[in-house]
Design a protein around this motif. Structure first.
Motif, PDB file in Angstrom:
ATOM      1  N   THR A  40       0.841  -1.197   0.000  1.00  0.00           N
ATOM      2  CA  THR A  40       0.000   0.000   0.000  1.00  0.00           C
ATOM      3  C   THR A  40       0.878   1.249   0.000  1.00  0.00           C
ATOM      4  OG1 THR A  40      -1.656  -1.193   1.295  1.00  0.00           O
ATOM      5  CG2 THR A  40      -1.823   1.203   1.255  1.00  0.00           C
ATOM      6  N   PRO A  42      -5.695  -6.830  -5.330  1.00  0.00           N
ATOM      7  CA  PRO A  42      -6.823  -6.523  -4.451  1.00  0.00           C
ATOM      8  C   PRO A  42      -7.539  -5.248  -4.885  1.00  0.00           C
ATOM      9  CG  PRO A  42      -4.738  -6.081  -3.370  1.00  0.00           C
ATOM     10  CD  PRO A  42      -4.416  -6.780  -4.636  1.00  0.00           C
ATOM     11  N   GLU A  43      -8.764  -5.082  -4.424  1.00  0.00           N
ATOM     12  CA  GLU A  43      -9.557  -3.911  -4.812  1.00  0.00           C
ATOM     13  C   GLU A  43      -8.799  -2.626  -4.496  1.00  0.00           C
ATOM     14  OE1 GLU A  43     -13.999  -1.970  -4.019  1.00  0.00           O
ATOM     15  OE2 GLU A  43     -13.426  -3.884  -3.100  1.00  0.00           O
ATOM     16  N   GLY A  44      -8.733  -1.736  -5.462  1.00  0.00           N
ATOM     17  CA  GLY A  44      -8.001  -0.487  -5.291  1.00  0.00           C
ATOM     18  C   GLY A  44      -6.572  -0.551  -5.790  1.00  0.00           C
ATOM     19  N   SER A  45      -6.160  -1.708  -6.338  1.00  0.00           N
ATOM     20  CA  SER A  45      -4.802  -1.835  -6.869  1.00  0.00           C
ATOM     21  C   SER A  45      -4.586  -0.857  -8.013  1.00  0.00           C
ATOM     22  CB  SER A  45      -4.550  -3.252  -7.376  1.00  0.00           C
ATOM     23  OG  SER A  45      -4.530  -4.172  -6.325  1.00  0.00           O
ATOM     24  N   ASN A  55      -0.217   2.449  -5.300  1.00  0.00           N
ATOM     25  CA  ASN A  55      -1.134   1.367  -4.953  1.00  0.00           C
ATOM     26  C   ASN A  55      -2.000   1.802  -3.770  1.00  0.00           C
ATOM     27  OD1 ASN A  55      -2.386  -1.107  -4.636  1.00  0.00           O
ATOM     28  ND2 ASN A  55      -0.723  -1.982  -3.427  1.00  0.00           N
ATOM     29  N   GLU A  56      -3.275   1.995  -4.022  1.00  0.00           N
ATOM     30  CA  GLU A  56      -4.189   2.460  -2.975  1.00  0.00           C
ATOM     31  C   GLU A  56      -4.970   1.314  -2.342  1.00  0.00           C
ATOM     32  OE1 GLU A  56      -6.596   5.540  -4.614  1.00  0.00           O
ATOM     33  OE2 GLU A  56      -4.899   6.869  -5.017  1.00  0.00           O
ATOM     34  N   ALA A  57      -4.639   0.092  -2.696  1.00  0.00           N
ATOM     35  CA  ALA A  57      -5.303  -1.065  -2.097  1.00  0.00           C
ATOM     36  C   ALA A  57      -4.792  -1.266  -0.668  1.00  0.00           C
ATOM     37  CB  ALA A  57      -5.041  -2.315  -2.922  1.00  0.00           C
ATOM     38  N   ASP A  58      -5.572  -1.988   0.126  1.00  0.00           N
ATOM     39  CA  ASP A  58      -5.180  -2.272   1.511  1.00  0.00           C
ATOM     40  C   ASP A  58      -4.275  -3.486   1.616  1.00  0.00           C
ATOM     41  OD1 ASP A  58      -6.659  -0.126   2.481  1.00  0.00           O
ATOM     42  OD2 ASP A  58      -8.492  -1.333   2.682  1.00  0.00           O
ATOM     43  N   ASP A  59      -3.970  -4.105   0.493  1.00  0.00           N
ATOM     44  CA  ASP A  59      -3.124  -5.294   0.497  1.00  0.00           C
ATOM     45  C   ASP A  59      -2.091  -5.169  -0.621  1.00  0.00           C
ATOM     46  OD1 ASP A  59      -2.112  -7.731   1.203  1.00  0.00           O
ATOM     47  OD2 ASP A  59      -3.961  -8.866   0.892  1.00  0.00           O
ATOM     48  N   GLU A  60      -1.206  -6.152  -0.685  1.00  0.00           N
ATOM     49  CA  GLU A  60      -0.116  -6.108  -1.648  1.00  0.00           C
ATOM     50  C   GLU A  60      -0.585  -6.435  -3.073  1.00  0.00           C
ATOM     51  OE1 GLU A  60       3.520  -7.542   1.285  1.00  0.00           O
ATOM     52  OE2 GLU A  60       2.128  -9.014   0.465  1.00  0.00           O
ATOM     53  N   ARG A  61      -0.022  -5.730  -4.010  1.00  0.00           N
ATOM     54  CA  ARG A  61      -0.241  -5.956  -5.447  1.00  0.00           C
ATOM     55  C   ARG A  61       0.925  -6.812  -5.925  1.00  0.00           C
ATOM     56  NH1 ARG A  61       1.475  -3.807 -10.374  1.00  0.00           N
ATOM     57  NH2 ARG A  61      -0.107  -3.137 -11.884  1.00  0.00           N
TER      58      ARG A  61
END
Length: 206
Positions: free
Chosen positions: A113, A136-139, A190-196
């Motif tokens: 993130t 993940p959502e927001g990637s 990367n604005e997702a809460d998990d790793e891309r």
């Protein structure tokens, strides 16, 4: 979207290839996910390089050049990539003069993130690409830059998104994107809460 005038011919088109290799829940993607996460924990040389160079998250780019040997699942991935690269090379109308395109580098990217990859290209290669493992959502999407951008001077905005100087592509897990290696690209924050998680690679003309 405006139609192309009959007295105008199209030249210098930039092509980006996109295909689904495997469903996100497939054994291939799941095994690659586990391998990438394991490397991000255990590859001390890679982690040291990332820290020394201010690289967000983890990449095996500077530490490991034998992933298909270490993890057979990476070899399985390369076998599938070979077919897609051959197809793309045909679309690009390459005359390989009896040679072939071979994968000469492949590396893991784990983007946390807030991480981003700045604009770059891949010299000494013909085709480059990325296979997407976890998004993940927001990637962040991947953003490509028109190679003519520096010469556009004071050009107005173009209505058709395909003709604009930047194009964003949002892939899905299990998909691969291919492009010619001179095409500049970047990964915004990367604005997702998990790793891309992705696996990038280069093909050279042998």
């Amino acid at each position: 979207m405006s139609a192309q005038a009959p007295n105008v011919s199209l030249h210098f088109a930039t092509q980006i290839y996109r295909a689904a290799l495997a469903p996100a829940a497939s054994p291939l993607v799941q095994e690659l996910d586990g391998a990438c996460r394991s490397l991000a924990e255990d590859d001390d040389a890679g982690l040291d390089w990332c820290e020394a160079n201010g690289y967000p998250g983890y990449t095996s780019y500077a530490s490991l050049d034998d992933l298909p040997w270490r993890f057979p699942v990476f070899g399985q991935l390369v076998e599938q990539l070979d077919r897609h690269v051959a197809s793309f090379a045909g679309t690009l109308d390459f005359d390989l003069k009896g040679g072939k395109l071979e994968c000469d580098s492949l590396w893991v990217n784990v983007l946390p993130t807030g991480g981003m990859h700045s604009s770059h290209l891949h010299p000494h290669s013909v085709i480059s690409g990325t296979f997407y493992v976890a998004l993940p959502e927001g990637s962040a999407a991947i953003r490509f830059e028109d190679p003519r951008l520096a010469f556009m001077m004071a050009a107005p905005t173009r209505r058709n998104p395909a003709n604009r100087p930047f194009v964003k592509v949002t892939p899905e897990p299990g998909e691969v994107l291919l492009w010619e290696s001179w095409l500049r690209h970047e990964v915004p924050m990367n604005e997702a809460d998990d790793e891309r998680i992705s696996i990038s690679f280069n093909y050279a003309w042998k």
